[in-house]
Design a protein around this motif. Sequence first.
Motif, PDB file in Angstrom:
ATOM      1  N   VAL B 182      48.239  42.817  40.241  1.00  0.00           N
ATOM      2  CA  VAL B 182      47.659  41.525  39.882  1.00  0.00           C
ATOM      3  C   VAL B 182      48.767  40.566  39.439  1.00  0.00           C
ATOM      4  O   VAL B 182      48.755  39.383  39.767  1.00  0.00           O
ATOM      5  CB  VAL B 182      46.595  41.704  38.777  1.00  0.00           C
ATOM      6  N   GLU B 184      51.853  40.825  40.480  1.00  0.00           N
ATOM      7  CA  GLU B 184      52.592  40.492  41.693  1.00  0.00           C
ATOM      8  C   GLU B 184      51.854  39.425  42.494  1.00  0.00           C
ATOM      9  O   GLU B 184      52.477  38.552  43.093  1.00  0.00           O
ATOM     10  CB  GLU B 184      52.803  41.748  42.548  1.00  0.00           C
ATOM     11  N   ALA B 185      50.529  39.514  42.490  1.00  0.00           N
ATOM     12  CA  ALA B 185      49.739  38.500  43.183  1.00  0.00           C
ATOM     13  C   ALA B 185      50.039  37.131  42.593  1.00  0.00           C
ATOM     14  O   ALA B 185      50.258  36.158  43.316  1.00  0.00           O
ATOM     15  CB  ALA B 185      48.255  38.831  43.083  1.00  0.00           C
ATOM     16  N   ALA B 186      50.077  37.061  41.261  1.00  0.00           N
ATOM     17  CA  ALA B 186      50.396  35.795  40.595  1.00  0.00           C
ATOM     18  C   ALA B 186      51.780  35.324  41.028  1.00  0.00           C
ATOM     19  O   ALA B 186      51.989  34.147  41.336  1.00  0.00           O
ATOM     20  CB  ALA B 186      50.332  35.968  39.086  1.00  0.00           C
ATOM     21  N   ASP B 187      52.706  36.261  41.070  1.00  0.00           N
ATOM     22  CA  ASP B 187      54.066  35.980  41.531  1.00  0.00           C
ATOM     23  C   ASP B 187      54.057  35.341  42.913  1.00  0.00           C
ATOM     24  O   ASP B 187      54.633  34.287  43.127  1.00  0.00           O
ATOM     25  CB  ASP B 187      54.825  37.316  41.661  1.00  0.00           C
ATOM     26  N   SER B 188      53.384  36.029  43.841  1.00  0.00           N
ATOM     27  CA  SER B 188      53.426  35.573  45.226  1.00  0.00           C
ATOM     28  C   SER B 188      52.721  34.229  45.376  1.00  0.00           C
ATOM     29  O   SER B 188      52.976  33.489  46.309  1.00  0.00           O
ATOM     30  CB  SER B 188      52.795  36.611  46.153  1.00  0.00           C
ATOM     31  N   LEU B 189      51.825  33.923  44.445  1.00  0.00           N
ATOM     32  CA  LEU B 189      51.109  32.648  44.525  1.00  0.00           C
ATOM     33  C   LEU B 189      51.892  31.524  43.846  1.00  0.00           C
ATOM     34  O   LEU B 189      51.415  30.402  43.747  1.00  0.00           O
ATOM     35  CB  LEU B 189      49.719  32.777  43.902  1.00  0.00           C
ATOM     36  N   ALA B 191      53.501  31.661  40.614  1.00  0.00           N
ATOM     37  CA  ALA B 191      53.541  31.569  39.156  1.00  0.00           C
ATOM     38  C   ALA B 191      54.885  32.102  38.645  1.00  0.00           C
ATOM     39  O   ALA B 191      55.217  33.256  38.869  1.00  0.00           O
ATOM     40  CB  ALA B 191      52.397  32.369  38.551  1.00  0.00           C
TER      41      ALA B 191
END
Lengths: 365, 284
Positions: B182, B184-189, B191
């Motif tokens: 989760v 990492e998802a923020a990272d890729s988006l 953040a």
Amino acid sequence: MSQDAYLRIEGLTKAYGATTAVQDVNIEVSRGEMIVLLGPSGCGKTTTLRLVAGFVEATRGRILVEGEDYAALPPYRREMGMVFQSYALFPHLTVAQNITFGLRMRKLPKAEIARRLDEVLEMVKLTPMADRYPRQLSGGQQQRVALSRALAIRPKVLLLDEPLSNLDANLRQSVAREIRQLQKAAGLTALMVTHDQDEAMTMADRLVLMSEGKVQQIGSQEELYEQPLNPFVARFIGHSNLVAGELVDADTFRLPGGAVLKLAGRYTQRGPHTLALRPERVRLHGPADDAPPRATVQVEDATYVGGHVDYLLGFAGGGSLALHEPTGASGSARRATGETVTITWDGLSERLFGSDDAAVAAQAA
Amino acid sequence: MTKRRPEGLTATLLIGPATMVVLLSLVLPLALLARYSMNRYDRRTFMVEAFTPENYLRFVTDPFYTGVLWTTFSIAIVTTLLCLILGFPVAYKLARSQSRWKSIGVLLVILPLFIGSTVRALGWMGVLGRGGIVDAIYGALGGSGISLLNSSFAVALGILSINLPYMILTLQSVIEGIDARVEEAADSLGASPPRRFWHVVLPLALPGIGTGGILVFILAMNAYATPFLLGGARFQMMAPMLYREFAVNNNWPFAAAIAFILMLTTLTLTAASSLLVQRRYRAH
Ligand SMILES: Nc1ncnc2c1ncn2[C@@H]1O[C@H](COP(=O)(O)OP(=O)(O)OP(=O)(O)O)[C@@H](O)[C@H]1O
Ligand SMILES: [Mg+2]
């Protein structure tokens, strides 16, 4: 090496201590292309994807997008939309908030965010679910939220790690088609990971087959199927029969047990070889068959599986071969176990690999 | 068909013993204490049967006592916040660590819990007191004779050192429950780490922050040995004061009232804060 590759992976290597998860991987992806990484479990597909996303640091090698080296860029500056196998939705945010997360991080104007949200929701048909939380959605719906969250930021590259593996078989096909349509419509460059061959075949523009961290072959579906570069590819794509033996003259392939296969190719390279033969390209030789018989075998097992009969054939002195005969095609009855039959195949359906696993070229007679 | 045992009965059987223990060990003494707090104190006969609110009135009307309550509350709040600020990074590192040193790290956090708070307070006295380590360093730098003991600083430091492990362990287990993907998802988006922390990690860790905060706050409100040993005679907190009323002054009714006020204050604040956390987190 083409100069116009949109995404270029060069000599990418990742070592975890003594294990090398990814070894010297080179892939070139054109703009708008969907590349599918395929291979058995643990072959380094996910690691390759995570290297591209920037979640893990490469031991060696480069990742270039439009010629720009991404090595120094942290993941949050790479603009790669990632769809995780587990979806990794933000549990504390609604569907709408999940989808707009990337847009809010980019500080886009409110109106633009709202516009893109509507657009994406419309695209994946989740408009009525906008205010729900992830845990209130079915697996398929969560999957679509994960996808639209990545699409909303209009990523440079869309990365998908086994996006369909948590869906049931029926849903998988329709979602696969949906993803493919969305990717094509948006002209997105995409890198997808799967270990499901059918999925890879239906979704890819080109396939990258990996094994033990290394790329085995890159090419279209036809190329991997018709011209496998080594026995692993032949075996993995379409379950080729692999028969070990020796080429004693240009057309004669002898098994260790003494059985002999007649090849129609003129092979010049002698020595130990592996013969790859597709089960569906081999057929039982009938009296009316134009092609000459190639080998004599004994039926060890015959299983009716609907579309075809699955034969397991044994060579005298050891070695076996699978053969798929379409039901109703030849009109011949199912052969009984123990019966001796002759088999044949057309032209150069076989493929021969040398002891170095490289394909041996054949000149047609 | 066999008759199914009613679910309610099974539940009663299972919960019954625990309920009895709680009833006997908690409710009865509390009831007794509540009764005592209504009694009257007499210098010669000590406790006199009565039914009067005067003990409570004495506490709330005397600025000395309300001051002690305020000091206790301030120390508890400050140490709780410090525990959070200092504990979160450690807990996060521990939770996300994949190194083989991780278990050593966890052990280092747990280790201080093996040493009682009295022993630890004595240790701090050796560090902060006259002739202690701080004094020695100060002396070497040219100063002479300082003691940091008998101050709110010393007490806060002592309580902080005792409570920090509880906070770290609570937060660690909650952060471990947050899917690293989760983040990492923020990272890729897009953040950046601070924004990822603010928008993803913090909200998801909120229940843990609540639990850890409440735990540490209650411990601080009721701290006894630390304020007693490091705070000295002039620095007053609720638990030592309660003890003095009870054991030195023999004023059981007033001590009982203090106990109730301490307990109710702690309970009210705890309930209020957990409501607050729940409201922010209701979505989840
Ligand atoms: N963080 C890590 N530390 C050590 N080894 C790792 C780590 N991540 C992956 N590996 C190893 O690297 C190899 C490749 O792993 P990877 O996850 O890329 O495989 P995969 O192709 O995605 O497999 P699957 O189809 O099972 O998901 C495996 O042998 C794995 O054990
Ligand atoms: Mg994987």
